[in-house]
Design an enzyme around this catalytic site. Structure first.
Site, PDB file in Angstrom:
ATOM      1  N   HIS A 142      15.184  95.689  50.697  1.00 31.72           N
ATOM      2  CA  HIS A 142      15.357  94.309  50.275  1.00 31.72           C
ATOM      3  C   HIS A 142      14.967  93.343  51.389  1.00 31.72           C
ATOM      4  O   HIS A 142      14.390  92.273  51.136  1.00 31.72           O
ATOM      5  CB  HIS A 142      16.806  94.075  49.846  1.00 31.72           C
ATOM      6  CG  HIS A 142      17.091  92.666  49.424  1.00 31.72           C
ATOM      7  ND1 HIS A 142      17.743  91.763  50.249  1.00 31.72           N
ATOM      8  CD2 HIS A 142      16.798  91.989  48.295  1.00 31.72           C
ATOM      9  CE1 HIS A 142      17.845  90.615  49.626  1.00 31.72           C
ATOM     10  NE2 HIS A 142      17.281  90.713  48.447  1.00 31.72           N
ATOM     11  N   GLU A 150      11.318  92.951  51.395  1.00 31.20           N
ATOM     12  CA  GLU A 150      10.902  92.078  50.288  1.00 31.20           C
ATOM     13  C   GLU A 150      10.884  90.621  50.740  1.00 31.20           C
ATOM     14  O   GLU A 150       9.967  89.854  50.406  1.00 31.20           O
ATOM     15  CB  GLU A 150      11.850  92.271  49.106  1.00 31.20           C
ATOM     16  CG  GLU A 150      11.604  91.351  47.933  1.00 31.20           C
ATOM     17  CD  GLU A 150      12.776  91.332  46.962  1.00 31.20           C
ATOM     18  OE1 GLU A 150      13.066  90.267  46.393  1.00 31.20           O
ATOM     19  OE2 GLU A 150      13.413  92.392  46.795  1.00 31.20           O
ATOM     20  N   HIS A 151      11.889  90.226  51.504  1.00 28.25           N
ATOM     21  CA  HIS A 151      11.933  88.861  52.035  1.00 28.25           C
ATOM     22  C   HIS A 151      10.830  88.639  53.064  1.00 28.25           C
ATOM     23  O   HIS A 151      10.153  87.605  53.061  1.00 28.25           O
ATOM     24  CB  HIS A 151      13.294  88.591  52.687  1.00 28.25           C
ATOM     25  CG  HIS A 151      14.364  88.228  51.715  1.00 28.25           C
ATOM     26  ND1 HIS A 151      14.930  86.972  51.661  1.00 28.25           N
ATOM     27  CD2 HIS A 151      14.973  88.941  50.732  1.00 28.25           C
ATOM     28  CE1 HIS A 151      15.846  86.944  50.704  1.00 28.25           C
ATOM     29  NE2 HIS A 151      15.899  88.126  50.136  1.00 28.25           N
ATOM     30  N   GLU A 164      15.737  85.119  58.785  1.00 28.16           N
ATOM     31  CA  GLU A 164      15.929  85.618  57.423  1.00 28.16           C
ATOM     32  C   GLU A 164      17.301  86.262  57.237  1.00 28.16           C
ATOM     33  O   GLU A 164      17.782  86.390  56.105  1.00 28.16           O
ATOM     34  CB  GLU A 164      14.827  86.613  57.067  1.00 28.16           C
ATOM     35  CG  GLU A 164      14.514  86.706  55.581  1.00 28.16           C
ATOM     36  CD  GLU A 164      14.029  85.394  54.997  1.00 28.16           C
ATOM     37  OE1 GLU A 164      14.190  85.210  53.771  1.00 28.16           O
ATOM     38  OE2 GLU A 164      13.486  84.557  55.749  1.00 28.16           O
ATOM     39  N   GLU A 190      22.417  84.766  50.292  1.00 25.81           N
ATOM     40  CA  GLU A 190      22.128  85.381  48.992  1.00 25.81           C
ATOM     41  C   GLU A 190      23.249  86.343  48.605  1.00 25.81           C
ATOM     42  O   GLU A 190      23.673  86.392  47.447  1.00 25.81           O
ATOM     43  CB  GLU A 190      20.796  86.115  49.057  1.00 25.81           C
ATOM     44  CG  GLU A 190      20.410  86.802  47.752  1.00 25.81           C
ATOM     45  CD  GLU A 190      19.115  87.601  47.871  1.00 25.81           C
ATOM     46  OE1 GLU A 190      18.806  88.344  46.917  1.00 25.81           O
ATOM     47  OE2 GLU A 190      18.423  87.489  48.915  1.00 25.81           O
TER      48      GLU A 190
END
Length: 481
Positions: A94, A97-98, A167, A174
């Protein structure tokens, strides 16, 4: 077990025959040649074919050209997700992905965003427990540029340490937002208890400690370990030419590694544990919460299990009810829930993985109805093997077919279906083959599936909110037959 053997044998025999014949790429044509095509509507037989090419490296390219389409969806489906992470690097897929959209050795983040915007395109990605997907939606003339961008963000992501640090806060925010969504929280907790101690039990976003500690080397190691040619599928749908897509795949992805080196094979970088279902529950009680959110699940089927299609049909037969939406009640369980105001909503889910699955129900109800709702659910599930009729099955078949066809509406949905099926089945089943598998199901097959899943079986449950009225695990277990 006697009942299971009696009613399960016909289904096992039929589906094994179907699975055996489906190994041949000419299985659909063979069925048509024997006259079975007369049973299918013309729109199924006229559906576009899916072309599949496998390179010597193991990389597969699959596409479906849709006549009259001016746009295309192309993407990369990777056989790697949070399940294949370890305790130490959980969250890496994940995180990547960012980072994929934060710049590459060829494009800065700004250049990437401007290029996609100037094309009128859409670039996106998602991570699941078993797959990671990057895809682009563009005009037909921009397919080569889309493939260039996909290869760039996947294989040449810069992974700047300062960008990684920035990030972390984004992902932590999130995570907080996801945990505010009770359904997401409940389903994560359900996996954590049902598959405790294994990769399937870990969350997709990862642990907070991991998010704060993952380094550039960790992310680079994940890419080197999982982004291998045999684990990737290049899929396309819409205004795509298969030969051109193969050429583009060879040009941009031809240099992919095909296997791990000895050091990587012997390291703990890859989690390949079995998804073992464990009967258990997790209860998070909030005294001030007037509502209860609950997920009750049993071990379901894998994608390739002989019970996969019977359970799809069983999910349709049990159905769902939503008081606010006024959805039609389709089963005795939903009727009982609606008639007695036992829940605000209740829905059936059927989640398949490579070697196991979860089949169950998710419900939201007022705290004072928790006990009565669970009593109704367990009672109805225990009676399923005796109450499913031929009429129920025929009605369910029509609904299931409609759901599957509507799920293929649009290039992106078709592309998603192609990528997922090539990864899970090694090929793509035609709509005609899927319809045939559904048509061959009988009431006895569905009863056998219900017996296997529910009868005297351990369950997993996650419940959050006002759940003081929730019966004990032992009570629910003892009422499973």
């Amino acid at each position: 077990m006697t009942i299971l053997n009696k009613v399960g044998a016909p289904m096992r025999s039929a589906l094994r025959r179907a699975a055996s014949s489906s190994r041949s790429p000419l299985s659909t044509a063979a069925a048509a040649a024997t006259g079975q095509s007369d049973n299918f509507p013309s729109y199924l037989l006229a559906a576009p074919t899916t072309e599949v090419t496998q390179f010597p490296s193991g990389l597969r390219v699959a596409s479906e050209a849709i006549l009259g389409s001016n746009t295309a969806t192309v993407g990369v489906w990777i056989d790697a997700g949070s399940r294949y992470e370890t305790e130490r690097n959980n969250g890496a897929a994940h995180f990547l992905e960012h980072m994929a959209f934060k710049g590459t050795s060829k494009r800065t983040q700004y250049q990437l965003e401007v290029e996609i915007e100037n094309m009128g395109g859409h670039l996106n990605a998602y991570t699941s427990r078993e797959q990671t997907v990057y895809f682009a939606k563009v005009f037909d003339k921009d397919v080569p540029r889309a493939m260039d961008i996909l290869a760039d963000i996947l294989l040449r992501s810069e992974l700047n340490p300062r960008a990684i640090d920035r990030e972390r806060d984004v992902i932590l925010r999130e995570m907080k937002e996801v945990n505010k969504q009770t359904d997401e929280l409940v389903l994560d907790q359900l996996h954590a208890t049902a598959f405790q101690g294994s990769g399937l039990g870990r969350t997709i976003l990862g642990y907070e400690g991991n998010i704060n500690s993952l380094t550039r080397d960790d992310l680079r190691m994940y890419i080197e370990t999982h982004y291998l040619a045999p684990q990737m599928v290049i899929a396309g749908a819409g205004a795509v030419d298969h030969s051109e897509l193969c050429d583009l795949a060879d040009h941009y992805f031809g240099g992919l590694r095909t296997e791990l080196n000895e050091e990587q094979r012997n390291s703990d970088a890859v989690c390949l544990d079995k998804g073992e279902f464990i009967g258990s529950d997790v209860r998070i009680h909030f005294q001030s919460d007037a509502m209860a959110h609950m997920a009750l699940a049993y071990e379901g089927s894998s994608w390739t299990s002989e019970y996969a299609y019977p359970l799809m049909l069983l999910q349709t037969l049990i159905g769902s009810f939503d008081r606010a939406a006024g959805k039609t009640v389709t089963s005795q369980l939903c009727y009982d829930v609606a008639a007695n105001n036992l829940a605000n909503s209740i829905s059936t889910f059927n989640t398949c993985y490579n070697d196991t699955g979860l089949f169950g129900l998710y419900a939201i109800t007022e705290r004072e109805n928790v006990g009565d709702l669970i009593t109704s659910v367990t009672g109805n599930l225990a009676q399923l093997i005796d109450t499913i009729t031929d009429e129920d099955v025929e009605r369910g078949k029509i609904s299931l077919k409609a759901t599957m066809l509507m799920g293929l509406d649009g290039n992106t949905n078709v592309c998603e279906d192609i990528g997922r099926q090539i990864l899970t089945y090694g090929r793509r089943m035609t709509a005609a083959e899927i319809f045939q598998r559904i048509d061959e199901l009988t009431a006895e097959d569905v009863k056998a599936a219900a017996y296997k899943v529910f009868h005297d079986k351990d369950h997993a449950m996650a419940a959050v909110g006002g759940i003081e009225g929730l019966p004990s695990y032992e009570w629910i277990r003892s009422n499973s037959y």
